[in-house]
Scaffold this motif. Sequence first.
Motif, short mmCIF file in Angstrom:
data_model
loop_
_atom_site.label_atom_id
_atom_site.label_comp_id
_atom_site.label_asym_id
_atom_site.label_seq_id
_atom_site.Cartn_x
_atom_site.Cartn_y
_atom_site.Cartn_z
N TYR A 21 0.83 -1.21 0.00
CA TYR A 21 0.00 0.00 0.00
C TYR A 21 0.87 1.25 0.00
O TYR A 21 0.67 2.18 -0.80
N TYR A 25 1.16 4.04 -2.99
CA TYR A 25 0.67 5.37 -2.67
C TYR A 25 1.73 6.42 -3.02
O TYR A 25 1.45 7.43 -3.68
N CYS A 117 -5.66 -0.61 9.07
CA CYS A 117 -5.66 -1.67 8.05
C CYS A 117 -6.58 -2.84 8.39
O CYS A 117 -7.06 -3.52 7.49
N ILE A 152 -9.13 1.10 5.09
CA ILE A 152 -8.91 0.56 3.76
C ILE A 152 -10.12 -0.19 3.20
O ILE A 152 -10.08 -0.64 2.06
N LEU A 176 -8.05 0.09 -1.37
CA LEU A 176 -6.74 -0.10 -1.98
C LEU A 176 -6.89 -0.39 -3.47
O LEU A 176 -8.00 -0.54 -3.98
N TRP A 363 -4.91 2.36 -7.58
CA TRP A 363 -4.11 3.14 -6.65
C TRP A 363 -4.29 4.63 -6.88
O TRP A 363 -4.14 5.43 -5.95
N THR A 366 -7.13 5.50 -4.66
CA THR A 366 -6.66 5.52 -3.27
C THR A 366 -5.95 6.83 -2.96
O THR A 366 -6.19 7.47 -1.93
#
Length: 392
Positions: A21, A25, A117, A152, A176, A363, A366
Amino acid sequence: MKSVLVDLTQLPLERTGVGIYAVNYVKRLQAQAGGMRLHFLVLDDDAELLREVAAIPNASAIVLKAKLFRRFLFRVLLEQVIIPALALVKGIGAVHSLHYSFPLLSFGRFKRIVTVCDMSFFLFPELHVPAKRVFFQYFIRRLPKVEGLLFISESTMNDFMRDFPLCAAERCVIPLGTELARLQAPADPRVVAELRKRFDIGRYILYVGTIEPRKNILGLVKAFEQVAPTHPDIKLVIAGKLGWDYDSLLQYIEASPLRDRIVLTGYVNETEKHALLKSADLFTYVSFYEGFGLPVLEGMAAGVPSITSNISSMPEVAGNGALQVNPNNTDEIAAAMRSLLDHPEARASLVERGHAQSRAFTWENTTAISLDFYARLLGQREAGTQPGQLRG
């Protein structure tokens, strides 16, 4: 304009879960950060993150010695003393911690944002080693006092709010993503050939993830033992590093009459994981609990017929793109394996649905939601009208 400090020092060099992650990111921030001023705390042994942070506009890296700050006591000192001091000296508006623990004191001078998480330390405390359980439960109990929480999945946020219904922190769900283009591309044939030779594998059912009790690998092995006699050319490949409380699993595998058909690869890097996914007959991830279930998404994106659990966040991620089973029912797991191994048309249909489902998770999304959350929390942007993203 207030800046944000992102703490990347909590991440191990062998990427799983939160590490994947974090890296993705940071990569997306290179194109999406815009005018947001960002600082990153990075350890000097993490070449990948140092390289990716260097490519982000308007960003700076604060590099710390890994020999010190990978030690627990120095890690606590960093988080509870050095980070608050840095935030005060640099006039930082918010500190983002990616893995439960965070600075307990902010002196009202900066906002604290924490990514949550999963809630396994509360829901399944018996599946964690005692030291980690005590440490992370301590911080999770104090999360309602921070200013911003990123979850998430909707499932993880719901789990948290059941335990902490009076939490007044701003809350946001950041699903995610996955690297669709990379996972859908063919694997490097040289890597595939090397892995087949190294582990002596032809056709196989694949699991990818840390070897720990919560992942229900014992249930997976028992289901494979039911399926294997009628599929003599299939092996079970368990790819992942040893986590904790794995002795009984390893003993069971060693005593299994199918020991020669169960392969433990150890930790695999992203290139090796891609090759294993693209060559697998089935992907199985029948965990007892997940905060998201990133491997399920990766399996679907790679075009592997996938089986996952019908509880916690996994239905949220899998949709109709994977078969969902009761992880406590070994017979049900085995039946799902047989149905896909024995019916090519069912496999092809599931692959198509899995591809479609995986495209909903990127992503880029996210990152966009996270940046918007930063701006809203710092008062640099008015709350948008998109439902279900920002909650207080």
